[in-house]
Design a protein around this motif. Structure first.
Motif, PDB file in Angstrom:
ATOM      1  N   MET A  65       3.674  -2.779  -1.471  1.00 45.91           N
ATOM      2  CA  MET A  65       2.518  -1.987  -1.064  1.00 45.91           C
ATOM      3  C   MET A  65       2.821  -1.141   0.168  1.00 45.91           C
ATOM      4  N   LYS A  66       3.656  -1.637   1.069  1.00 45.56           N
ATOM      5  CA  LYS A  66       3.939  -0.895   2.289  1.00 45.56           C
ATOM      6  C   LYS A  66       4.678   0.407   2.016  1.00 45.56           C
ATOM      7  N   LEU A  68       3.864   2.468  -0.320  1.00 48.09           N
ATOM      8  CA  LEU A  68       2.802   3.429  -0.657  1.00 48.09           C
ATOM      9  C   LEU A  68       3.121   4.305  -1.875  1.00 48.09           C
ATOM     10  N   LEU A  70       1.466   5.686  -4.163  1.00 52.58           N
ATOM     11  CA  LEU A  70       0.052   5.936  -4.413  1.00 52.58           C
ATOM     12  C   LEU A  70      -0.225   6.431  -5.822  1.00 52.58           C
ATOM     13  N   TRP A  73      -0.401   3.526  -8.019  1.00 54.26           N
ATOM     14  CA  TRP A  73      -1.674   2.805  -7.864  1.00 54.26           C
ATOM     15  C   TRP A  73      -2.759   3.457  -8.724  1.00 54.26           C
TER      16      TRP A  73
END
Length: 217
Positions: A65-66, A68, A70, A73
């Motif tokens: 997750m760090k 990113l 995106l 996601w």
């Protein structure tokens, strides 16, 4: 059958017909609600009311997750959450009105546990499991059954495009793992088991995992 890749569906159609069955398919993107609705209408026009709806949608990315990722996601939410809801929306009204039907969701054992490198994917499967549990209670009085089938690692093409973060693999290991994982037929047999039960039996959940990878909570 509905999926994005018509050539894959044509292969399945040929195999079914060779075995004496009937099959049709329609190109469908689960993130486009109208296409999923049209798929159900196509099935109803061709064969009649849909009694069994197997909803097998999902993408998977292995990343921290760090870092990113995106866009990944967004894709996970669009397919695994919104695409899942689109399928429910397309089939539910007909089954409730007829008081007959069985919805089978191919979920994941990630809906029961959380692994590093899979946080957003896990979140999407927790979402699926939460919706399914509520839905099951709502529609049971309408004689509609809802089954969540929760496979562990399955030998599919999902692993060919999921490795987007080398740091995740370095920290937590690679996918697929180096032991025997499930075959698609193993999941298919679970579907057959669930839909072949008598009317008074509800198979609510089926957790299926590789023998060498039991679930760890």
């Amino acid at each position: 059958m509905g999926a994005r890749r018509t050539e894959k569906m044509e292969e399945v159609k040929t195999a079914i017909e060779k075995d004496g069955g009937q099959a049709v398919h329609r190109k469908t993107d689960v993130t486009v609600r109208e296409e999923v609705i049209d798929l159900v209408k196509f099935a109803e026009t061709t064969f009649g009311p849909v009694d069994i709806f197997v909803h097998n949608v999902g993408v998977f990315y292995y990343s921290l997750m760090k870092n990113l990722h995106l866009d990944e996601w967004d894709k996970l939410v669009d397919v695994n959450c919104k695409g899942f809801l689109n399928g429910i929306a397309a089939i539910l009204d007909s089954m409730v009105k007829r008081k007959r039907g069985h919805i089978l969701i191919i979920s994941s054992d990630s809906g029961k546990k959380s692994d590093p490198g899979c946080s957003v994917y896990t979140g999407s499967k927790f979402f699926v499991e939460g919706v399914v549990r509520g839905l099951r209670r709502e529609v049971s009085t309408h004689n509609v059954r809802v089954t969540s089938i929760q496979p562990g690692e399955v030998d599919t093409e999902i692993f060919t495009y999921s490795k987007t973060d080398p740091e995740a693999e370095e920290l937590y290991g690679s996918f697929p793992p180096n032991f025997k994982i499930l075959e698609p037929i193993d999941v298919a047999k679970a579907v057959v088991y669930a839909v072949s039960q008598p009317d008074h039996v509800a198979v609510n959940e089926l957790l299926i995992q590789p023998k060498d990878a039991p679930i760890i909570y």
